[in-house]
Each structure stands twice: as structure tokens, then as C-alpha cells.
Design a protein around this motif. Structure first.
Motif, PDB file in Angstrom:
ATOM      1  N   LEU A  64      -3.083  -1.342   9.226  1.00  0.00           N
ATOM      2  CA  LEU A  64      -3.231  -2.611   8.525  1.00  0.00           C
ATOM      3  C   LEU A  64      -2.377  -3.658   9.228  1.00  0.00           C
ATOM      4  N   LYS A  65      -2.887  -4.892   9.293  1.00  0.00           N
ATOM      5  CA  LYS A  65      -2.133  -6.004   9.879  1.00  0.00           C
ATOM      6  C   LYS A  65      -2.372  -7.246   9.047  1.00  0.00           C
ATOM      7  N   GLY A  66      -1.386  -8.135   9.028  1.00  0.00           N
ATOM      8  CA  GLY A  66      -1.486  -9.366   8.266  1.00  0.00           C
ATOM      9  C   GLY A  66      -0.400  -9.423   7.215  1.00  0.00           C
ATOM     10  N   MET A  67      -0.568 -10.286   6.229  1.00  0.00           N
ATOM     11  CA  MET A  67       0.395 -10.376   5.127  1.00  0.00           C
ATOM     12  C   MET A  67       0.133  -9.232   4.159  1.00  0.00           C
ATOM     13  N   LEU A  68       1.003  -8.239   4.193  1.00  0.00           N
ATOM     14  CA  LEU A  68       0.872  -7.047   3.362  1.00  0.00           C
ATOM     15  C   LEU A  68       1.982  -7.057   2.319  1.00  0.00           C
ATOM     16  N   GLU A  69       1.598  -7.163   1.080  1.00  0.00           N
ATOM     17  CA  GLU A  69       2.583  -7.107   0.001  1.00  0.00           C
ATOM     18  C   GLU A  69       2.879  -5.639  -0.281  1.00  0.00           C
ATOM     19  N   LEU A  70       4.086  -5.217   0.039  1.00  0.00           N
ATOM     20  CA  LEU A  70       4.508  -3.835  -0.209  1.00  0.00           C
ATOM     21  C   LEU A  70       4.852  -3.727  -1.689  1.00  0.00           C
ATOM     22  N   VAL A  71       3.905  -3.228  -2.475  1.00  0.00           N
ATOM     23  CA  VAL A  71       4.097  -3.178  -3.926  1.00  0.00           C
ATOM     24  C   VAL A  71       4.819  -1.914  -4.379  1.00  0.00           C
ATOM     25  N   SER A  72       4.839  -0.888  -3.522  1.00  0.00           N
ATOM     26  CA  SER A  72       5.550   0.335  -3.868  1.00  0.00           C
ATOM     27  C   SER A  72       5.809   1.157  -2.613  1.00  0.00           C
ATOM     28  N   ALA A  91       3.325   4.756   0.386  1.00  0.00           N
ATOM     29  CA  ALA A  91       3.421   3.338   0.039  1.00  0.00           C
ATOM     30  C   ALA A  91       2.061   2.809  -0.386  1.00  0.00           C
ATOM     31  N   ALA A  92       2.104   1.707  -1.145  1.00  0.00           N
ATOM     32  CA  ALA A  92       0.892   0.990  -1.545  1.00  0.00           C
ATOM     33  C   ALA A  92       1.059  -0.475  -1.144  1.00  0.00           C
ATOM     34  N   PHE A  93      -0.014  -1.053  -0.597  1.00  0.00           N
ATOM     35  CA  PHE A  93      -0.008  -2.433  -0.118  1.00  0.00           C
ATOM     36  C   PHE A  93      -1.140  -3.217  -0.764  1.00  0.00           C
ATOM     37  N   ALA A  94      -0.869  -4.473  -1.105  1.00  0.00           N
ATOM     38  CA  ALA A  94      -1.891  -5.414  -1.552  1.00  0.00           C
ATOM     39  C   ALA A  94      -2.036  -6.462  -0.451  1.00  0.00           C
ATOM     40  N   TYR A  95      -3.287  -6.890  -0.188  1.00  0.00           N
ATOM     41  CA  TYR A  95      -3.522  -7.887   0.857  1.00  0.00           C
ATOM     42  C   TYR A  95      -4.875  -8.551   0.629  1.00  0.00           C
ATOM     43  N   LYS A  96      -5.077  -9.662   1.332  1.00  0.00           N
ATOM     44  CA  LYS A  96      -6.361 -10.357   1.278  1.00  0.00           C
ATOM     45  C   LYS A  96      -7.068 -10.181   2.614  1.00  0.00           C
ATOM     46  N   GLU A  97      -8.370  -9.927   2.535  1.00  0.00           N
ATOM     47  CA  GLU A  97      -9.193  -9.794   3.731  1.00  0.00           C
ATOM     48  C   GLU A  97     -10.534 -10.456   3.444  1.00  0.00           C
ATOM     49  N   ASN A  98     -10.914 -11.389   4.295  1.00  0.00           N
ATOM     50  CA  ASN A  98     -12.160 -12.139   4.097  1.00  0.00           C
ATOM     51  C   ASN A  98     -12.222 -12.771   2.705  1.00  0.00           C
ATOM     52  N   GLY A  99     -11.091 -13.296   2.241  1.00  0.00           N
ATOM     53  CA  GLY A  99     -11.036 -13.979   0.953  1.00  0.00           C
ATOM     54  C   GLY A  99     -10.998 -13.079  -0.260  1.00  0.00           C
ATOM     55  N   GLU A 100     -11.022 -11.767  -0.062  1.00  0.00           N
ATOM     56  CA  GLU A 100     -11.002 -10.826  -1.185  1.00  0.00           C
ATOM     57  C   GLU A 100      -9.689 -10.052  -1.213  1.00  0.00           C
ATOM     58  N   HIS A 101      -9.271  -9.712  -2.429  1.00  0.00           N
ATOM     59  CA  HIS A 101      -8.044  -8.924  -2.605  1.00  0.00           C
ATOM     60  C   HIS A 101      -8.360  -7.437  -2.425  1.00  0.00           C
ATOM     61  N   HIS A 102      -7.432  -6.728  -1.747  1.00  0.00           N
ATOM     62  CA  HIS A 102      -7.595  -5.300  -1.485  1.00  0.00           C
ATOM     63  C   HIS A 102      -6.278  -4.569  -1.724  1.00  0.00           C
ATOM     64  N   MET A 103      -6.385  -3.271  -1.876  1.00  0.00           N
ATOM     65  CA  MET A 103      -5.225  -2.376  -1.948  1.00  0.00           C
ATOM     66  C   MET A 103      -5.485  -1.225  -0.981  1.00  0.00           C
ATOM     67  N   ASP A 104      -4.418  -0.727  -0.395  1.00  0.00           N
ATOM     68  CA  ASP A 104      -4.515   0.471   0.430  1.00  0.00           C
ATOM     69  C   ASP A 104      -3.202   1.225   0.269  1.00  0.00           C
ATOM     70  N   ALA A 105      -3.271   2.533   0.358  1.00  0.00           N
ATOM     71  CA  ALA A 105      -2.073   3.344   0.133  1.00  0.00           C
ATOM     72  C   ALA A 105      -2.218   4.678   0.837  1.00  0.00           C
ATOM     73  N   GLY A 106      -1.100   5.354   1.002  1.00  0.00           N
ATOM     74  CA  GLY A 106      -1.118   6.686   1.581  1.00  0.00           C
ATOM     75  C   GLY A 106       0.232   7.057   2.158  1.00  0.00           C
ATOM     76  N   HIS A 107       0.199   8.098   2.990  1.00  0.00           N
ATOM     77  CA  HIS A 107       1.379   8.579   3.698  1.00  0.00           C
ATOM     78  C   HIS A 107       1.696   7.569   4.800  1.00  0.00           C
ATOM     79  N   ILE A 108       2.952   7.209   4.963  1.00  0.00           N
ATOM     80  CA  ILE A 108       3.341   6.172   5.902  1.00  0.00           C
ATOM     81  C   ILE A 108       3.994   6.766   7.141  1.00  0.00           C
ATOM     82  N   LYS A 109       3.502   6.327   8.291  1.00  0.00           N
ATOM     83  CA  LYS A 109       4.143   6.687   9.555  1.00  0.00           C
ATOM     84  C   LYS A 109       5.100   5.584   9.989  1.00  0.00           C
ATOM     85  N   SER A 110       4.655   4.312   9.887  1.00  0.00           N
ATOM     86  CA  SER A 110       5.532   3.190  10.238  1.00  0.00           C
ATOM     87  C   SER A 110       5.099   1.935   9.485  1.00  0.00           C
TER      88      SER A 110
END
Length: 144
Positions: A64-72, A91-110
């Protein structure tokens, strides 16, 4: 990065460009912390997220790249028999892509910080949790 210890807990502030996982492991090495848990929030610029696929024994990777809100951010640090530190972080991240809000989460490497990240690191009190390798999955688990 800057951090302070209050009581038995470390409070870590990470700044633009800091990599979260490496910074946490650096604090643990400097402070001789062999096992700990941590949690945090922040604003990030990139994240490498992994999902373990049991059938293949491999991790599926998403970047993921861009403004990622680290919510947890939640995880632990343990050491193996040789004293090497290992992390297990989700970790879980909230972000906007193409004008829509998204969430993504999982095991974090970096994860790289965009603005700031605020993390609470809690060393294990009264003992040490080690890491035991599991040959079946190729991952490691807590060893008491």
C-alpha cells in the motif's frame, strides 16, 4: 524517533520516514528488552502487508502507498535461542483510493511513517517469552 520510559512502559514517537518495525526492534535492542507487546496508531506512507496461505505455506504480499491512516497496530517481540529478536505484528489501515474509502489489514512486514506514529511498548514483566520455530508452517510461536 524519540521515546521515554514511564513506569515499566516505553512510549515511542516515530517521525516522517521512520520504519516502524525496525525502530521497535532498535528500542528493544538498546533497552535489552527480550520480549514485549506493543500497540499504536499513526499516519503512514507505505505498508507491506502479508497474509499467510496455509495450503502453499507462503505469504501473499500486498503493498500500500499513499496517505494510510494506521488505525490499529498490535504485536509482540520475542527472542530466539540465539538472542535474535523477532516480531509478530498485525495492523489495519484506512485510506482513500479513486475517491472511495478502503480498509486493508494483515500481518505486517514493514511500515513507513508519513507524519507520526505513537506506540506503547510493554516489556514482559517477571519472565521472558522465547520464540520456537515450527517446521510444519515455517513460522515461529511463543515458547514459555
Amino acid at each position: 524517533m524519540d521515546y521515554r520510559k514511564f513506569g515499566e512502559t516505553y512510549y515511542i514517537r516515530l517521525d516522517r520516514g521512520d520504519e516502524i518495525i525496525g525502530s521497535l526492534l532498535d528500542v528493544c535492542e538498546k533497552e535489552k528488552i527480550q520480549s514485549a507487546t506493543f500497540s499504536g496508531i499513526g499516519g503512514c506512507s507505505s505498508a507491506e502487508i502479508q497474509t499467510f496461505i496455509p495450503e502453499s505455506g507462503q505469504f501473499e504480499v500486498r503493498n500500500l502507498k499513499g496517505m494510510l491512516e494506521l488505525v490499529s497496530l498490535i504485536g509482540n517481540v520475542v527472542s530466539d535461542e540465539s538472542g535474535t529478536l523477532h516480531h509478530h505484528t498485525h495492523a489495519a489501515f484506512a485510506y482513500k483510493e479513486n475517491g472511495e474509502h478502503h480498509m486493508d489489514a494483515g500481518h505486517i512486514k514493514s511500515v513507513e511513517v508519513l507524519y507520526t506514529a505513537e506506540i506503547e511498548l510493554r516489556p514482559v514483566a517477571g519472565g521472558i517469552i522465547k520464540r520456537k520455530s515450527d517446521p510444519e508452517t515455517g513460522t515461529g510461536f511463543w515458547d514459555f
